[in-house]
Design an enzyme around this catalytic site. Structure first.
Site, PDB file in Angstrom:
ATOM      1  N   SER A   1       1.242-109.046  -2.118  1.00 33.46           N
ATOM      2  CA  SER A   1       0.596-110.334  -2.373  1.00 33.46           C
ATOM      3  C   SER A   1       1.235-111.415  -1.521  1.00 33.46           C
ATOM      4  O   SER A   1       2.412-111.334  -1.154  1.00 33.46           O
ATOM      5  CB  SER A   1       0.751-110.723  -3.843  1.00 33.46           C
ATOM      6  N   ASP A   2       0.457-112.456  -1.182  1.00 29.52           N
ATOM      7  CA  ASP A   2       1.089-113.675  -0.714  1.00 29.52           C
ATOM      8  C   ASP A   2       1.934-114.196  -1.875  1.00 29.52           C
ATOM      9  O   ASP A   2       1.703-113.853  -3.034  1.00 29.52           O
ATOM     10  CB  ASP A   2       0.040-114.702  -0.284  1.00 29.52           C
ATOM     11  N   TRP A   3       2.906-115.010  -1.567  1.00 37.52           N
ATOM     12  CA  TRP A   3       3.907-115.393  -2.570  1.00 37.52           C
ATOM     13  C   TRP A   3       3.275-116.183  -3.721  1.00 37.52           C
ATOM     14  O   TRP A   3       2.735-117.263  -3.528  1.00 37.52           O
ATOM     15  CB  TRP A   3       5.014-116.175  -1.896  1.00 37.52           C
ATOM     16  N   ARG A   4       3.297-115.576  -4.918  1.00 39.75           N
ATOM     17  CA  ARG A   4       2.731-116.113  -6.153  1.00 39.75           C
ATOM     18  C   ARG A   4       1.195-116.084  -6.145  1.00 39.75           C
ATOM     19  O   ARG A   4       0.560-116.774  -6.939  1.00 39.75           O
ATOM     20  CB  ARG A   4       3.238-117.529  -6.422  1.00 39.75           C
ATOM     21  N   ALA A   5       0.612-115.246  -5.282  1.00 42.24           N
ATOM     22  CA  ALA A   5      -0.845-115.100  -5.282  1.00 42.24           C
ATOM     23  C   ALA A   5      -1.310-114.155  -6.376  1.00 42.24           C
ATOM     24  O   ALA A   5      -2.466-114.229  -6.804  1.00 42.24           O
ATOM     25  CB  ALA A   5      -1.329-114.597  -3.920  1.00 42.24           C
TER      26      ALA A   5
END
Length: 804
Positions: free
Chosen positions: A225-229
């Site tokens: 995931s993109d960070w915190r996606a």
């Protein structure tokens, strides 16, 4: 590409459910946890489109800074992209990084996209081919890449929540095409985006991540995931995501274990994810059961030399009236170098792409070094920077940064700027740090009102010459840390100082305990000087007295950066006025455009030469001097279309309506849309000149290849980028399928080098998809096609016909 299944299956059987799930989520900001039970060491990730930052900011361990990805795409050179990738693979190994978070292959759909400098092109073929070369180079060092951001992350506005609506044909032919090409080339990782696509969050998008990426494309790597996606426990688990990053606000862990035990997520789904993580670990050498043989890795390369070569090969000579360039050094007595960005070079874009290079050669430095004995004068002219630059230079001595808290750490810096995401300098724990202090001694060269500035986020106290000059908080209530990092605030104060008298300067920042993993703080300074009108007048006077004027203009971090989109294509500040007035004073005015994506150039027809240099990396000034003086040829060709006016841009707005952005233009993106609308841009896709001339002699085509013969008709050895475009000679006819297509689209390209008078022939593979369209599957469209060998999209040199 090894799958390591014979090693992975026995290891998988040794793990219980909790241990398996633990391997699927970040243990901190940048890494996955180790599992000694099966000989798995921690797997470390790092941002790195143009360099490898590592897990934090370490002034004593800088990172090579290559030119921006738009610059790499402007070389149109796959071999050079592969060498750039090898360099970053080498850098990753040096910094203990196993997974590089890049490259970015989102399309430059609209020039307003704030992060376009991090993307390659508006064309899916050019993007995919260059990215595949880069990925291959990185992974030759046993370092994984994660091509990003799958998919539709083509702008920054509301990127966390926006729903991007794309029809199937555009999704397949345009937006997914670069990802598919990288996967076919053997990429080991893919990063999913923040946004939604057609109603589903990408981190939970089973139809794209599980069905297309993994099943249809047979991708055996990891989806991170993109960070915190990743915001859903079950949805992300069932939607094809393999790794949720970072530890902060992670939806997996105990919640995912519970979902499996409750039957909401089959254990087989978890096992598939763990297999992929272990396969990645084997590939990058952190799994003990797999012996790592590094004998076949590429030989070490000189990072500065690669950065220099990419820069010179990326510069696009957009205009060169009366062959102003190259300049003849022996004929020069005085050269005017003008522009704030000539001295304070903008070498990289803002946001996660930022690294700290070992050095930066500014345009002014590069020309001074390259022209010994020539009077090189400098004037600011116009300063577009909304924030004051970090204090640096010989007037600033004893510059130190000290971390306060339970454990202290002190280190020296060259400039009064600190920035990190993740690990803290000196290995300090975020929970142990409660403050940051920058101290230095400043000895003014000029007396008068000096301006000092504090920028960043947090609570600050600034002391100059023993007196407190500012105390306050620089962030709005309720702002998130991502917003604070990407859009910091600034406060300025003026202090009267006496020339030659040293004064102590001290900036103290209070940090909330536990929040020190993200810091961006700058102590800025500006000496007394003329006002804005006076600065332009100084530049005009210098230009009028010089043989040639080199004006450097461009964007700033507050214009082009991750986190927000541009609101205009105009250059910030009074730079356009500066160029116009300097050009009126000196007909030999060369404008260097220091921007990562298209900007408006209203004065372009009134200056002698225009050189587009993108964000040119740490060797910016050295590369610029070589190109201006003819030591190297400007090798770049435009990977994007540059407009004359904002209202001409066919796909422009990025503002969501009711949370949705509709890609109603379908496949008509970039130059495809310009052709459809019949508007002539300032500079077409593929545009650019070198220092020699070429005659195209012969074109032969087949469904899989074009052969182009051409002769260097100039007096210098040069490089040419041969571009092959296809267009339908008649309206296609397929049962049930009559797709609209543009007059021309890129089908292949190659670069060639030839000496004066030399004739060369180049074979250019044609993309298999060049003659296909998507309609519930790929269909080759039969018929007759015009094929052209071109210097640029609007500069056709040879034509042939191809019948399928």
């Amino acid at each position: 590409m090894a799958d390591f299944d014979d090693v992975i299956e026995p290891l998988l059987g040794k793990l219980d459910l909790t241990e398996k799930v633990a391997l699927l989520a970040g243990q901190d900001f940048w890494s996955l946890p180790a599992q000694p039970k099966i000989g798995l060491r921690s797997l470390v990730m790092s941002d790195g489109p143009i360099g490898v930052r590592g897990t934090g900011w370490a002034p004593d361990d800088p990172s090579i800074a290559l030119p921006s990805p738009t610059a790499l795409a402007a070389t149109w050179d796959v071999d050079l992209a592969r060498r750039a990738g090898r360099l970053l693979g080498q850098e990753a190994r040096r910094k203990g990084v196993h997974v590089l978070l890049g490259p970015t292959v989102n399309l430059q759909r609209t020039p307003l996209g704030g992060r376009h400098f991090e993307c390659y092109s508006e064309d899916p073929l050019l993007t995919g081919v260059v990215a595949a070369g880069f990925v291959t180079g990185v992974q030759e060092h046993g370092v994984a890449t994660t091509v990003k951001h799958l998919v539709g992350n083509d702008f920054e506005t509301d990127r966390m929540t926006v729903d991007v609506r794309i029809d199937d044909r555009a999704l397949r032919e345009i937006y997914l095409a670069p990802f598919e090409r990288v996967v076919s080339a053997g990429g080991w990782g893919v990063m999913s985006a923040y946004n939604l696509v057609n109603g589903l969050p990408m981190a939970s998008h089973g139809p794209l991540q599980a069905d297309v990426l993994k099943a249809e494309w047979d991708f055996d790597g990891v989806v991170v995931s993109d960070w915190r996606a990743a915001r859903e426990t079950v949805g992300a688990a069932l939607g094809g995501l393999d790794i949720a990053m970072p530890q902060l606000e992670n939806p997996w862990g105990a919640a995912l274990v519970a979902a499996v035990r409750d039957g909401a997520v089959p254990v087989e789904v978890i096992d598939d994810k763990v297999r992929r993580v272990l396969r990645l670990a084997a590939r990058v050498g952190v799994l003990d059961e797999v012996r790592t043989d590094r004998s076949g890795e590429p030989a070490a390369v000189d990072g500065a030399a690669v950065a220099h070569e990419v820069a010179t090969r990326s510069f696009v000579l957009a205009r060169n009236e009366r062959y102003t360039l190259p300049l003849e050094a022996a004929a020069l007595t005085r050269v005017a170098v003008i522009g704030a960005l000539a001295a304070d070079a903008r070498v990289l874009g803002g946001g996660s792409a930022q690294v700290t290079p070992p050095h930066i050669v500014s345009p002014l430095d590069g020309l001074v070094r390259a022209l010994p004995g020539v009077d090189v004068g400098y004037a600011v002219g116009a300063d577009p920077r909304p924030f004051l630059p970090a204090a640096h230079g010989p007037q600033w001595t004893d510059a130190w940064v000290t971390l306060h808290g339970d454990t202290g750490h002190r280190f020296g810096v060259d400039a009064t700027h600190v920035r990190w995401i993740g690990d803290l300098p000196g290995g300090c724990a975020p929970d142990a740090v409660t403050g940051l202090e920058i101290t230095a001694t400043f000895t003014p060269e000029t007396g008068g009102e000096h301006t000092f500035a504090v920028s960043g986020f947090g609570t600050f106290e600034l002391t100059v010459d023993g007196r407190r000059r500012y105390a306050g908080t620089l962030h709005p209530p309720g702002a998130g840390r991502a917003e604070l990092l990407l859009t910091p605030r600034e406060h300025r104060v003026t202090v009267p100082l006496t020339a030659g008298v040293p004064v102590p300067v001290r900036l103290v920042q209070t940090i909330v305990r536990g929040a020190a993993h993200t810091v961006a703080t700058t102590l800025g300074h500006r000496a007394p000087g003329p006002d804005a009108d006076g600065l332009i007048a100084e530049a005009v006077e210098l230009a009028a007295e010089s043989d040639v004027a080199v004006v450097v203009v461009g964007t700033t971090e507050q214009v082009e950066s991750e986190g927000f989109d541009r609101t205009t294509l105009a250059l910030p500040g009074r730079q356009d006025e500066l160029v116009a007035r300097v050009a009126a004073a000196n007909p030999r005015t060369v404008v260097v455009v220091n921007a990562g994506a298209p900007v408006l150039l209203p004065w372009a027809d009134d200056v002698a030469a225009v050189l587009l240099t993108w964000f040119p990396g740490q060797e910016a000034g050295a590369a610029l001097a070589d190109v201006l003086l003819g030591v190297a040829e400007p090798g770049g060709r435009l990977p994007t279309t540059w407009p004359r006016r904002e209202q001409d841009v066919p796909v422009y707005a990025v503002t969501p309506a009711d949370g949705v952005v509709r890609y109603d233009e379908g496949v008509f993106v970039g130059y495809r849309a310009w052709q459809r609308d019949g508007i002539h841009p300032r500079y077409a896709f593929g545009h650019g000149s070198g220092y020699t001339t070429w005659r195209y002699e012969e074109l032969a085509v087949s469904p899989t290849e074009a052969m182009v013969t051409l002769t260097n008709t100039g007096a210098r050895t040069g490089r040419e980028t041969v571009q092959v475009y296809a267009g339908p000679a008649s309206e296609p006819s397929l049962p049930g399928i009559v797709p609209p297509r543009p007059p021309w689209w890129l089908t292949g390209f190659a670069t060639v080098t030839a000496h004066p008078g030399e004739t060369v022939t180049v074979r250019i593979p044609l993309a298999e998809r060049a003659f296909q369209v998507w309609d519930d599957g790929w269909h080759t469209v039969p018929g007759t096609y015009h094929m052209v060998a071109a210097h640029a999209l609007d500069d056709h040199r040879l034509t042939a016909e191809l019948t399928l």
